[in-house]
Design an enzyme around this catalytic site. Structure first.
Site, short mmCIF file in Angstrom:
data_model
loop_
_atom_site.label_atom_id
_atom_site.label_comp_id
_atom_site.label_asym_id
_atom_site.label_seq_id
_atom_site.Cartn_x
_atom_site.Cartn_y
_atom_site.Cartn_z
CD GLU A 12 -33.67 56.34 21.80
OE1 GLU A 12 -33.76 57.16 20.86
OE2 GLU A 12 -32.70 55.59 21.96
CB CYS A 33 -14.68 56.59 4.44
SG CYS A 33 -15.92 57.89 4.18
CB CYS A 79 -21.23 57.89 9.19
SG CYS A 79 -21.79 58.38 7.55
CB CYS A 139 -17.06 53.20 7.67
SG CYS A 139 -18.86 52.96 7.61
CB CYS A 155 -20.81 53.54 1.72
SG CYS A 155 -21.29 55.26 1.94
#
Length: 349
Positions: free
Chosen positions: A39, A205, A198, A208, A214
């Site tokens: 991370e 889209c 995204c 997605c 959305c």
């Protein structure tokens, strides 16, 4: 929350199971040390770049104790080229605190993790979700983009109260059941959506899983989200780097100040203009000729550095300052060097 938004977590979890990333080395573990390391490295850095560094770090520092006991210079040396070096310094400090204050065991809650150096709220949430299935949100750049588009959040994120409001939205969308299985996959799914579907420009889209729930997709304007009006002010500077090279090939490097650009790294002495650098060179080696190498641009997040390498041969033993030392040709490749400094030395070698 509307019924459609309640289905966001379910959609993301299902999509991640069939279409998300699952091959990355840090996805094959719930060891907090390895997840934390990934991370930190992934902050502002592409996965493809991180893979090699991650493997080398684990080979040299297989656990938090090994990292804590290393010298900062060794840590910076392995980090060299990855950029944003404050991450490496905080990584080292964090490892030392985990050993000293937590017995070498990472805390299991996001609240406690966020108190460690270099671990902000989002990174703490990722570690807690991946390793301990804690029901906490993350809000890195990719997830922020997904979230603002899904809920149609058009508040200016340069304003603190809007950032806090977005955290509330992030928490509201979290899975509410089967957390042990759902939280790691949901967290990874949000990351994967932001990274590959995204995207900032031309989001996909049509493929997605959140199409239909959305807000930004329904508006037909996903690229207007997220909103952040405060612009980063860039500056341009010129630096002259004086390379002192002994007859045996050793190079003089100095430790940069603990704050500022390249803090704590090893670098040739830096001067604001050619005249000052030339005067310093003349004081060290009056009879040596100054060789000027091709200048080049090094781009940082907030700064454009125009670097001008100058080199002189030093035929006597000297110690130009108290903050540096001579590095043999076998030593400097392992030192914590800024990427452009490493490039200059490699070109000279």
């Amino acid at each position: 929350m509307s019924e459609s938004l309640e289905s966001v977590a379910t959609r993301v979890v299902r999509w991640q199971a069939s279409h998300g990333r699952s091959h990355l080395p840090w996805q094959q573990t719930r060891d907090p040390y390895r997840v934390w390391l990934s991370e930190i490295m992934l902050q502002q850095t592409q996965v493809s770049t991180v893979l090699g560094y991650y493997a080398r770090f684990l080979e040299r520092f297989p656990d938090v104790g090994a990292l804590a006991s290393a010298s900062q210079d060794e840590v910076l040396g392995l980090w060299s080229g990855l950029g944003y070096y404050s991450r490496a310094r905080n990584l080292h400090r964090c490892a030392q605190l985990v050993v000293a204050e937590h017995g070498g065991v990472f805390p299991s809650s996001a609240e406690l993790l966020a108190k460690l150096p270099g671990i902000g709220r989002s990174t703490a949430g990722a570690i807690a979700a991946f390793c301990f299935s804690q029901r906490v949100p993350i809000l890195d750049a990719n997830v922020r983009r997904v979230l603002t588009r899904v809920v149609g959040f058009d508040g200016d994120l340069a304003v603190a109260k809007n950032e806090r409001a977005l955290w509330e939205h992030a928490e509201a969308l979290l899975p509410v059941s089967d957390l042990a299985a759902a939280m790691p996959r949901y967290t990874q799914g949000m990351m994967d959506l932001g990274a590959g579907v995204c995207t900032p420009k031309t989001p996909q889209c049509l493929i997605c899983p959140l199409m239909g729930v959305c807000v930004a997709q329904k508006e037909g304007a996903p690229e207007r989200y997220p909103v952040k009006k405060r612009k980063l002010v860039r500056r341009s500077e010129s630096w002259w780097l004086l390379l002192l090279i002994r007859l045996d090939g050793a190079v003089w490097l100095e430790t940069r100040p603990s704050t500022g650009i390249w803090a704590g790294l090893q670098c040739a002495p830096i001067f604001p203009d050619r005249e000052t650098a030339a005067n310093a060179a003349a004081a060290i080696a009056p009879l040596a000729s100054l060789r000027e190498h091709a200048a080049f641009l090094h781009v940082l997040t907030h700064r454009d550095l125009h670097l001008h390498p100058l080199a002189i041969a030093v035929d006597h033993e000297c110690r130009p300052s108290e903050t540096g030392r001579w590095f043999q040709t076998t030593e400097w490749p392992q030192a914590g060097l800024p990427a452009p400094m490493r490039k200059i030395l490699e070109d000279l070698a």
